[in-house]
Design a protein around this motif. Structure first.
Motif: not given
Ligand SMILES: C[S@@+](CC[C@H](N)C(=O)[O-])C[C@H]1O[C@@H](n2cnc3c(N)ncnc32)[C@H](O)[C@@H]1O
Length: 268
Positions: A105-115
């Motif tokens: 929880r509450a860990t990431y500065d950025l989460i990214f997903a393409r397709w």
């Protein structure tokens, strides 16, 4: 959440298709990374990295390891192989469907997903799960299609039935091939503030990288699409002939599905 079959698998031919597709589209993702302003030291998570070209790019920009959720054991091994070499250390890789990943929880500065999101049933629940894993102030950046710009010019007679089959193919596992244009509402419902939207529509003439990219995918799935009425096997055979003939004409064009970059921020 509903269980589903991932429609495209991880065979060698699909891996090669993903690599070719990535070489065409990675500059668009890098432009998104520029706008997001990834800083050294950021904690980053990528969903469904596939062949991993953007995963390496995210590691380079963050100057350290990046975590990943990737359902395919083949793609996960490949990811572990390529990340061993760049000196940025070992990220956490969950080899599982996103729905089952025990994200912190509450860990990431950025989460990214393409397709990835176009395949997922219950995108609302998946987005809420990712929002819980973001730090306050963290960003969710998803690149996915708004399919409705897709066209072959001149238009084949069975085009509209083919477009319905394309939609039905993804919907058969609970996905939405045009999820991109739903993301803003899904973000707001999950408590994110919309930070950025960008739209990219590529077009191509026969022999161009865009033509080859779209033709490889759609000719490859044409027989599977023929199972989705009102599109029929006879229409699929005709469309394949039409498309391959169009590939030899200097006046044909393909207009690709629009790719939307949708970025949301978790309130502080
Ligand atoms: C179309 S590929 C895109 C790969 C990569 N993101 C890219 O842009 O080239 C979708 C990827 O997401 C992975 N994937 C699909 N559904 C997933 C899920 N529910 N959880 C984790 N990974 C998933 C697939 O194995 C595949 O690597």
């Amino acid at each position: 959440m509903r269980r589903y079959q991932y429609l495209l698998g991880d065979a060698k031919r699909e891996a090669a298709r993903l690599r070719a597709q990535a070489s065409l589209w990675d500059p668009v993702s890098c432009a998104l990374f520029d706008r997001v302003g990834i800083k050294r030291g950021w904690r980053v998570l990528e969903i469904g990295p596939g062949q991993g070209s953007l995963h390496l790019e995210l590691r380079r920009r963050a100057g350290g390891p990046v975590d990943a959720v990737e359902r395919s054991p083949v793609f996960t091994s490949q990811l572990e192989r390529i990340t061993r070499k760049d000196g940025f250390g070992r990220g956490q890789v969950w080899q599982t469907d996103l729905v089952d990943a025990p994200l912190p929880r509450a860990t990431y500065d950025l989460i990214f997903a393409r397709w990835v999101f176009l395949f997922l049933p219950n995108p609302d629940a998946h987005i809420r799960k990712l929002v819980r894993a973001l730090k306050p102030g963290g960003l969710l950046a998803i690149q996915d299609y708004h399919r409705d710009t897709f066209a072959l010019v001149p238009r084949p007679p069975e085009w509209f039935d083919f477009v319905l089959a394309d939609r039905a193919f993804f919907a058969s596992q609970g996905g939405d091939v045009s999820i991109g244009s739903r993301l803003p509402d899904l973000y707001r419902a999950a408590g994110l503030t919309l930070a950025d939207i960008e739209v990219t529509i590529k077009t191509g003439r026969p022999g161009s990288p865009v033509w080859n990219w779209l033709t490889t995918y759609f000719i490859g799935v044409m027989d599977r699409y023929a199972a989705f009425a009102p599109f029929t096997p006879a229409q699929a055979r005709h469309l394949r002939r039409y498309w391959l003939a169009a590939s030899k004409s200097r006046t044909s064009r393909l207009i690709a599905p629009a790719l939307l970059d949708v970025v949301g921020r978790k309130p502080r």
